[in-house]
Write a protein that holds these residues in place. Sequence first.
Motif, PDB file in Angstrom:
ATOM      1  N   SER A   1       1.372  24.899 -39.011  1.00 28.12           N
ATOM      2  CA  SER A   1       1.092  24.620 -37.606  1.00 28.12           C
ATOM      3  C   SER A   1       1.487  25.763 -36.688  1.00 28.12           C
ATOM      4  N   PHE A   2       2.326  26.691 -37.161  1.00 21.76           N
ATOM      5  CA  PHE A   2       2.739  27.834 -36.345  1.00 21.76           C
ATOM      6  C   PHE A   2       1.990  29.119 -36.703  1.00 21.76           C
ATOM      7  N   LYS A   3       1.065  29.059 -37.652  1.00 18.33           N
ATOM      8  CA  LYS A   3       0.343  30.262 -38.085  1.00 18.33           C
ATOM      9  C   LYS A   3      -0.992  30.373 -37.354  1.00 18.33           C
TER      10      LYS A   3
ATOM     11  N   ALA B   1      -3.159  23.157 -28.340  1.00 26.49           N
ATOM     12  CA  ALA B   1      -4.484  22.603 -28.592  1.00 26.49           C
ATOM     13  C   ALA B   1      -4.406  21.194 -29.170  1.00 26.49           C
ATOM     14  N   ALA B   2      -3.441  20.971 -30.068  1.00 28.71           N
ATOM     15  CA  ALA B   2      -3.294  19.645 -30.664  1.00 28.71           C
ATOM     16  C   ALA B   2      -2.879  18.611 -29.629  1.00 28.71           C
ATOM     17  N   TRP B   3      -1.935  18.963 -28.760  1.00 24.46           N
ATOM     18  CA  TRP B   3      -1.508  18.016 -27.723  1.00 24.46           C
ATOM     19  C   TRP B   3      -2.643  17.723 -26.754  1.00 24.46           C
ATOM     20  N   GLY B   4      -3.419  18.725 -26.432  1.00 25.20           N
ATOM     21  CA  GLY B   4      -4.566  18.488 -25.562  1.00 25.20           C
ATOM     22  C   GLY B   4      -5.593  17.555 -26.189  1.00 25.20           C
TER      23      GLY B   4
ATOM     24  N   VAL C   1     -10.032  14.388 -34.607  1.00 22.10           N
ATOM     25  CA  VAL C   1      -9.714  15.815 -34.579  1.00 22.10           C
ATOM     26  C   VAL C   1      -9.860  16.424 -35.972  1.00 22.10           C
ATOM     27  N   ILE C   2      -9.317  15.749 -36.982  1.00 22.89           N
ATOM     28  CA  ILE C   2      -9.299  16.306 -38.338  1.00 22.89           C
ATOM     29  C   ILE C   2     -10.687  16.299 -38.965  1.00 22.89           C
ATOM     30  N   ASN C   3     -11.452  15.251 -38.712  1.00 22.45           N
ATOM     31  CA  ASN C   3     -12.762  15.099 -39.358  1.00 22.45           C
ATOM     32  C   ASN C   3     -13.913  15.598 -38.489  1.00 22.45           C
ATOM     33  N   THR C   4     -13.644  16.560 -37.643  1.00 21.85           N
ATOM     34  CA  THR C   4     -14.716  17.135 -36.842  1.00 21.85           C
ATOM     35  C   THR C   4     -15.716  17.853 -37.750  1.00 21.85           C
TER      36      THR C   4
ATOM     37  N   MET D   1      -2.631  20.312 -38.508  1.00 20.46           N
ATOM     38  CA  MET D   1      -1.255  20.065 -38.931  1.00 20.46           C
ATOM     39  C   MET D   1      -0.370  19.717 -37.742  1.00 20.46           C
ATOM     40  N   ALA D   2      -0.532  20.438 -36.638  1.00 23.12           N
ATOM     41  CA  ALA D   2       0.268  20.139 -35.450  1.00 23.12           C
ATOM     42  C   ALA D   2      -0.038  18.750 -34.912  1.00 23.12           C
ATOM     43  N   ALA D   3      -1.321  18.370 -34.892  1.00 17.29           N
ATOM     44  CA  ALA D   3      -1.698  17.039 -34.409  1.00 17.29           C
ATOM     45  C   ALA D   3      -1.136  15.948 -35.315  1.00 17.29           C
ATOM     46  N   THR D   4      -1.114  16.183 -36.622  1.00 13.81           N
ATOM     47  CA  THR D   4      -0.556  15.210 -37.552  1.00 13.81           C
ATOM     48  C   THR D   4       0.935  15.030 -37.330  1.00 13.81           C
ATOM     49  N   ILE D   5       1.657  16.125 -37.128  1.00 12.89           N
ATOM     50  CA  ILE D   5       3.098  16.033 -36.880  1.00 12.89           C
ATOM     51  C   ILE D   5       3.365  15.318 -35.564  1.00 12.89           C
ATOM     52  N   LEU D   6       2.582  15.599 -34.534  1.00 15.68           N
ATOM     53  CA  LEU D   6       2.763  14.920 -33.258  1.00 15.68           C
ATOM     54  C   LEU D   6       2.537  13.415 -33.399  1.00 15.68           C
ATOM     55  N   THR D   7       1.554  13.034 -34.202  1.00 20.09           N
ATOM     56  CA  THR D   7       1.268  11.609 -34.389  1.00 20.09           C
ATOM     57  C   THR D   7       2.399  10.908 -35.130  1.00 20.09           C
ATOM     58  N   ALA D   8       3.013  11.599 -36.080  1.00 16.44           N
ATOM     59  CA  ALA D   8       4.095  10.990 -36.867  1.00 16.44           C
ATOM     60  C   ALA D   8       5.453  11.123 -36.219  1.00 16.44           C
TER      61      ALA D   8
END
Length: 298
Positions: free
Chosen positions: A56-58, A82-85, A252-255, A266-273
Amino acid sequence: MSHHSLQAIAPPMSSHPAQAARRRRLFTPARLGVYAFLFSAALFFLLPLYVMIITSFKPMDEIRTGNVFALPAAATLEPWRAAWGAVSHGFWNSVAIAVPSTVIPILLGAVNGYALSFWRPRGANVLFGVLLAGAFIPVQVMIYPLVWMMAHAGVFGSLPAIVVVHVIFGMPLMTLLFRNYYASVPHELFQAARIDGGGFWRIFIQVMLPMSLPIIVVAAIMQVTGVWNDYILGLVFAGRENLPMTVQLNNVINTTTGTRLYNVNMAATILTAAVPLAIYFISGRWFVRGIAAGAVKG
């Protein structure tokens, strides 16, 4: 030199065999096997989390090199922005769904468990059996009847609809938890409160609720986790304006357009969990106390 002085200088001979025996007990085959299993289990769960976090940081150019275990050479927070948006609206929708869907079932389950444990109304065992059976009915079986009822009531696709559905599915388990917890409370305490003139609600509010904090935490963790991680009920009943975070994460993931952005995914998944994980870490001590105090007793 006196005999007592020699005893003070020389260490007791019996301590060495005892220490050696303790060391031998620390490295028994059974204990080593337990340590190996725990290490393997921790590695099994933590390794994917490690890959998710560093990915998520790369930037995408670095991800395309294929070394998934390497630390980011040029770390960036742009994937997180981008994930938070992409999922922020779903986050607040999930909060709006999870709060009433947790508070209402816990309150109703506490009252039900208290009544079934101490007041024992006529048909209490039958009612408890029906509620217990409801805890094992698959969600998919009930979707069509609930859609039909919600549509005829005019609330389908709204925030109240998804909250009511979560309350319905949460009630049996909450009742089971509180009933088993209150069954471990000495009945003499209830009888003493009755002798002092306490009624149904006074005993519940002043006697039972103050001692119910451990099981309330257990119930809250289980209900919040179930509601927050839900996908199918939110997709069916919440409507377009109230889609929870899990549904937006899936979008987001299945676009199917453009390049797949693994760092944003990955960032969006971590935010969700993040919310269930934070609840577990903050209230883990209370969770263990609630389980030990009767959450799984029957």
